[in-house]
Design a protein around this motif. Sequence first.
Motif, PDB file in Angstrom:
ATOM      1  N   SER A   1     -37.256  66.200  31.610  1.00 50.45           N
ATOM      2  CA  SER A   1     -36.639  64.869  31.370  1.00 50.45           C
ATOM      3  C   SER A   1     -35.962  64.781  30.232  1.00 50.45           C
ATOM      4  O   SER A   1     -36.132  65.391  29.148  1.00 50.45           O
ATOM      5  N   PRO A   2     -34.891  64.030  30.485  1.00 48.32           N
ATOM      6  CA  PRO A   2     -33.914  63.919  29.114  1.00 48.32           C
ATOM      7  C   PRO A   2     -34.349  62.919  28.113  1.00 48.32           C
ATOM      8  O   PRO A   2     -34.089  62.759  26.953  1.00 48.32           O
ATOM      9  N   GLU A   3     -35.538  62.249  28.554  1.00 50.92           N
ATOM     10  CA  GLU A   3     -36.212  61.376  27.520  1.00 50.92           C
ATOM     11  C   GLU A   3     -37.677  61.480  27.663  1.00 50.92           C
ATOM     12  O   GLU A   3     -38.122  61.933  29.032  1.00 50.92           O
ATOM     13  N   LEU A   4     -38.485  61.001  26.566  1.00 51.14           N
ATOM     14  CA  LEU A   4     -39.830  61.141  26.643  1.00 51.14           C
ATOM     15  C   LEU A   4     -40.335  59.661  26.162  1.00 51.14           C
ATOM     16  O   LEU A   4     -39.845  59.030  25.427  1.00 51.14           O
ATOM     17  N   SER A   5     -41.558  59.080  26.991  1.00 48.82           N
ATOM     18  CA  SER A   5     -41.809  57.911  26.577  1.00 48.82           C
ATOM     19  C   SER A   5     -42.767  58.580  24.886  1.00 48.82           C
ATOM     20  O   SER A   5     -42.854  59.554  24.874  1.00 48.82           O
ATOM     21  N   GLU A   6     -42.872  57.357  24.127  1.00 50.41           N
ATOM     22  CA  GLU A   6     -43.508  57.630  22.959  1.00 50.41           C
ATOM     23  C   GLU A   6     -44.954  58.416  23.173  1.00 50.41           C
ATOM     24  O   GLU A   6     -45.252  59.272  22.173  1.00 50.41           O
ATOM     25  N   PRO A   7     -45.836  57.978  24.042  1.00 53.14           N
ATOM     26  CA  PRO A   7     -47.093  58.788  24.044  1.00 53.14           C
ATOM     27  C   PRO A   7     -46.908  60.172  24.538  1.00 53.14           C
ATOM     28  O   PRO A   7     -47.604  60.937  24.065  1.00 53.14           O
ATOM     29  N   LEU A   8     -45.812  60.497  25.263  1.00 53.83           N
ATOM     30  CA  LEU A   8     -45.238  61.742  25.744  1.00 53.83           C
ATOM     31  C   LEU A   8     -44.903  62.442  24.176  1.00 53.83           C
ATOM     32  O   LEU A   8     -45.134  63.674  24.242  1.00 53.83           O
ATOM     33  N   ALA A   9     -43.995  61.870  23.662  1.00 49.63           N
ATOM     34  CA  ALA A   9     -43.422  62.476  22.592  1.00 49.63           C
ATOM     35  C   ALA A   9     -44.578  62.740  21.715  1.00 49.63           C
ATOM     36  O   ALA A   9     -44.606  63.989  20.997  1.00 49.63           O
ATOM     37  N   ALA A  10     -45.558  61.942  21.597  1.00 50.79           N
ATOM     38  CA  ALA A  10     -46.862  62.228  20.601  1.00 50.79           C
ATOM     39  C   ALA A  10     -47.569  63.498  21.047  1.00 50.79           C
ATOM     40  O   ALA A  10     -48.044  64.485  20.379  1.00 50.79           O
ATOM     41  N   LEU A  11     -47.601  63.654  22.347  1.00 52.89           N
ATOM     42  CA  LEU A  11     -48.060  64.928  22.989  1.00 52.89           C
ATOM     43  C   LEU A  11     -47.440  66.069  22.650  1.00 52.89           C
ATOM     44  O   LEU A  11     -47.770  67.101  22.266  1.00 52.89           O
ATOM     45  N   LEU A  12     -46.075  65.950  22.782  1.00 49.23           N
ATOM     46  CA  LEU A  12     -45.292  67.180  22.647  1.00 49.23           C
ATOM     47  C   LEU A  12     -45.404  67.479  21.030  1.00 49.23           C
ATOM     48  O   LEU A  12     -45.568  68.664  20.686  1.00 49.23           O
ATOM     49  N   ARG A  13     -45.487  66.542  20.109  1.00 43.78           N
ATOM     50  CA  ARG A  13     -45.603  66.891  18.596  1.00 43.78           C
ATOM     51  C   ARG A  13     -47.121  67.897  18.395  1.00 43.78           C
ATOM     52  O   ARG A  13     -46.940  68.536  17.514  1.00 43.78           O
ATOM     53  N   THR A  14     -47.854  67.361  19.149  1.00 43.91           N
ATOM     54  CA  THR A  14     -49.287  68.066  19.126  1.00 43.91           C
ATOM     55  C   THR A  14     -49.235  69.475  19.665  1.00 43.91           C
ATOM     56  O   THR A  14     -50.197  70.288  19.574  1.00 43.91           O
ATOM     57  N   GLY A  15     -48.150  69.631  20.413  1.00 39.47           N
ATOM     58  CA  GLY A  15     -48.325  71.020  21.192  1.00 39.47           C
ATOM     59  C   GLY A  15     -48.973  70.945  22.417  1.00 39.47           C
ATOM     60  O   GLY A  15     -49.183  72.210  23.071  1.00 39.47           O
ATOM     61  N   ALA A  16     -49.389  69.795  22.998  1.00 41.14           N
ATOM     62  CA  ALA A  16     -50.190  69.627  24.266  1.00 41.14           C
ATOM     63  C   ALA A  16     -49.221  69.879  25.574  1.00 41.14           C
ATOM     64  O   ALA A  16     -49.857  70.152  26.210  1.00 41.14           O
ATOM     65  N   ILE A  17     -47.835  69.644  25.275  1.00 41.48           N
ATOM     66  CA  ILE A  17     -47.228  69.719  26.556  1.00 41.48           C
ATOM     67  C   ILE A  17     -45.965  70.791  26.091  1.00 41.48           C
ATOM     68  O   ILE A  17     -45.387  70.682  24.944  1.00 41.48           O
ATOM     69  N   ASP A  18     -45.348  71.232  27.011  1.00 43.47           N
ATOM     70  CA  ASP A  18     -43.741  71.873  26.905  1.00 43.47           C
ATOM     71  C   ASP A  18     -42.797  70.658  27.334  1.00 43.47           C
ATOM     72  O   ASP A  18     -43.294  69.955  28.174  1.00 43.47           O
TER      73      ASP A  18
END
Length: 231
Positions: free
Chosen positions: A47-64
């Motif tokens: 996705s070209p954008e992430l919701s804030e909860p998804l961005a938080a998951l990205l910062r923790t390495g939970a998602i690519d």
Amino acid sequence: MAADNSQYFPVCLKVAGRQCVVIGGGRVGERKVQGLLAHGALVRVISPELSEPLAALLRTGAIDWLNRLYQEGDLAGAFLVIAATDDPLAQERIHAEAEARNILLNVADVPKWCNFILPATARRGDLSISVSTAGKSPALASTLRQALEVQFGPEYGVLVEILGTLRDTVLAEGRPHAENKVIFARLADPEMAAWIKDGLWQKLAGHIQEVLGPDAPLACLERARQTYQQS
């Protein structure tokens, strides 16, 4: 060819450790990602954008994250794909690639492109009770799920844990399958959940010993009692 909604086959999938792709980084995609992560999936979001909860998951390495729109070839290696985009052209392209690669695909709110759908599910620990309308009325499925959550309280999740522990014990004794089947049927008394809810642990212990004998392992009941008190 579009999926025939009358032909969905109910099944529970193990996604732990498997690559799953979610296309769309908004609120719908967020819910799908959280559900997949809760069951141990390896999740990539496109996705070209992430919701804030998804961005938080990205910062923790939970998602690519692939920071762009879907492109053909993005589904390579995926076990399961969820398209949470409202772009009809993208949905059709995603469906075509999933079909070509023989990949499980759910397109949110567009049953014609799905080869699997996600039922409304009431969860109590390892107990899952799912309702599906074959995509025809998610609202009704949600209403029925809420009713099930009222009917089946946390005592049922605790009961599943108890029965699972006892099942392992019985299987370890090496009896024939037919004999085990009778034992499991006797163990799963429909009143057991009510006994847990009412705190009748001695009655529960007595039932287990009646079926498995006086040496039946009862340590699981103390663990279950503590779990239920914390629920």
